[in-house]
Write a protein that holds these residues in place. Structure first.
Motif, PDB file in Angstrom:
ATOM      1  N   UNK A  87      -1.684 -48.266 -34.991  1.00 15.47           N
ATOM      2  CA  UNK A  87      -0.775 -47.656 -35.957  1.00 15.47           C
ATOM      3  C   UNK A  87      -0.756 -46.138 -35.755  1.00 15.47           C
ATOM      4  N   UNK A  88       0.439 -45.542 -35.689  1.00 16.98           N
ATOM      5  CA  UNK A  88       0.552 -44.129 -35.334  1.00 16.98           C
ATOM      6  C   UNK A  88      -0.235 -43.182 -36.238  1.00 16.98           C
ATOM      7  N   UNK A  89      -0.090 -43.313 -37.547  1.00 19.65           N
ATOM      8  CA  UNK A  89      -0.701 -42.315 -38.438  1.00 19.65           C
ATOM      9  C   UNK A  89      -2.218 -42.258 -38.249  1.00 19.65           C
ATOM     10  N   UNK A  90      -2.851 -43.423 -38.153  1.00 17.59           N
ATOM     11  CA  UNK A  90      -4.308 -43.453 -37.983  1.00 17.59           C
ATOM     12  C   UNK A  90      -4.712 -42.744 -36.691  1.00 17.59           C
ATOM     13  N   UNK A  91      -3.962 -43.039 -35.627  1.00 15.21           N
ATOM     14  CA  UNK A  91      -4.277 -42.429 -34.329  1.00 15.21           C
ATOM     15  C   UNK A  91      -4.072 -40.918 -34.388  1.00 15.21           C
ATOM     16  N   UNK A  92      -2.984 -40.500 -35.004  1.00 13.93           N
ATOM     17  CA  UNK A  92      -2.682 -39.059 -35.096  1.00 13.93           C
ATOM     18  C   UNK A  92      -3.796 -38.348 -35.868  1.00 13.93           C
ATOM     19  N   UNK A  93      -4.199 -38.942 -36.992  1.00 13.12           N
ATOM     20  CA  UNK A  93      -5.241 -38.334 -37.819  1.00 13.12           C
ATOM     21  C   UNK A  93      -6.579 -38.284 -37.071  1.00 13.12           C
ATOM     22  N   UNK A  94      -6.859 -39.340 -36.311  1.00 15.59           N
ATOM     23  CA  UNK A  94      -8.133 -39.388 -35.572  1.00 15.59           C
ATOM     24  C   UNK A  94      -8.149 -38.313 -34.484  1.00 15.59           C
ATOM     25  N   UNK A  95      -7.054 -38.211 -33.744  1.00 16.86           N
ATOM     26  CA  UNK A  95      -6.996 -37.191 -32.685  1.00 16.86           C
ATOM     27  C   UNK A  95      -7.089 -35.795 -33.310  1.00 16.86           C
ATOM     28  N   UNK A 126       0.314 -39.183 -42.707  1.00 15.29           N
ATOM     29  CA  UNK A 126      -0.331 -38.025 -42.085  1.00 15.29           C
ATOM     30  C   UNK A 126      -0.356 -36.861 -43.072  1.00 15.29           C
ATOM     31  N   UNK A 127       0.781 -36.653 -43.741  1.00 14.69           N
ATOM     32  CA  UNK A 127       0.871 -35.570 -44.718  1.00 14.69           C
ATOM     33  C   UNK A 127      -0.177 -35.739 -45.815  1.00 14.69           C
ATOM     34  N   UNK A 128      -0.384 -36.985 -46.220  1.00 11.84           N
ATOM     35  CA  UNK A 128      -1.306 -37.262 -47.314  1.00 11.84           C
ATOM     36  C   UNK A 128      -2.768 -37.041 -46.909  1.00 11.84           C
ATOM     37  N   UNK A 129      -3.124 -37.362 -45.667  1.00 12.33           N
ATOM     38  CA  UNK A 129      -4.545 -37.382 -45.304  1.00 12.33           C
ATOM     39  C   UNK A 129      -4.982 -36.260 -44.361  1.00 12.33           C
TER      40      UNK A 129
END
Ligand code: ATP
Ligand code: MG
Length: 138
Positions: A87-95, A126-129
């Motif tokens: 899922x994109x958001x999780x990956x974006x946040x992790x990176x 992403x905005x939220x986390x």
């Protein structure tokens, strides 16, 4: 001001605009840019040889999206690319966490055809986390 910028790119029109803005910012701030693209997870119930086929189809499509992004970015001081499954958001946040980025740039919307939404679900998450500023481009 910015040293590490993350660009989330799915090939959509909004993401294309985000790419141009991220590249301009990277040049202005002499920042390094990390391009992130994720592809859908491959269900492992597929079994062989369909599993390998499905994986290579996904990674080939991902390579094309990355090539499109690189063409839009042009010359930037430093470019890293992360192509990840999931899922994109999780990956974006992790990176963003691992690389300690100080700005995330993404589109307000993506590839989905749903009309009327101001924000897509991935930009919303992403905005939220995110723990750094997020620039949403429309
Ligand atoms: P939804 O997917 O919620 O139905 P949408 O596709 O319109 O709606 P998002 O997926 O949230 O909206 O897309 C917003 C932004 O998120 C995109 O412009 C892009 O920057 C980023 N993004 C979306 N999908 C990916 C992906 N697979 N890889 C990298 N970034 C992505
Ligand atoms: Mg989407």
């Amino acid at each position: 001001m910015f040293k590490n910028i993350l660009l989330a790119f799915d090939g959509s029109v909004h993401a294309q605009k985000a790419a141009q803005m991220a590249a301009d910012l990277a040049r202005q701030h002499r920042a390094s840019l990390c391009l992130v693209h994720t592809y859908d997870p491959v269900p492992d119930y597929l079994g062989e040889p369909f599993l390998q086929e499905a994986i290579s189809r996904r990674t080939q499509a991902a390579d094309q999206v990355v090539a499109q992004a690189r063409a839009l970015l042009g010359e930037v001081p430093e470019l890293e690319t992360e192509v990840l499954e999931g899922p994109p958001a999780e990956a974006i946040l992790r990176v963003a966490e691992v690389r300690q980025v100080d700005l995330i740039v993404m589109g307000t919307r993506g590839l989905s055809q749903l009309q009327g939404l101001l924000l897509g679900s991935q930009s919303q998450k992403v905005l939220m986390h995110a723990r750094c500023p997020v620039l949403l481009v429309r």
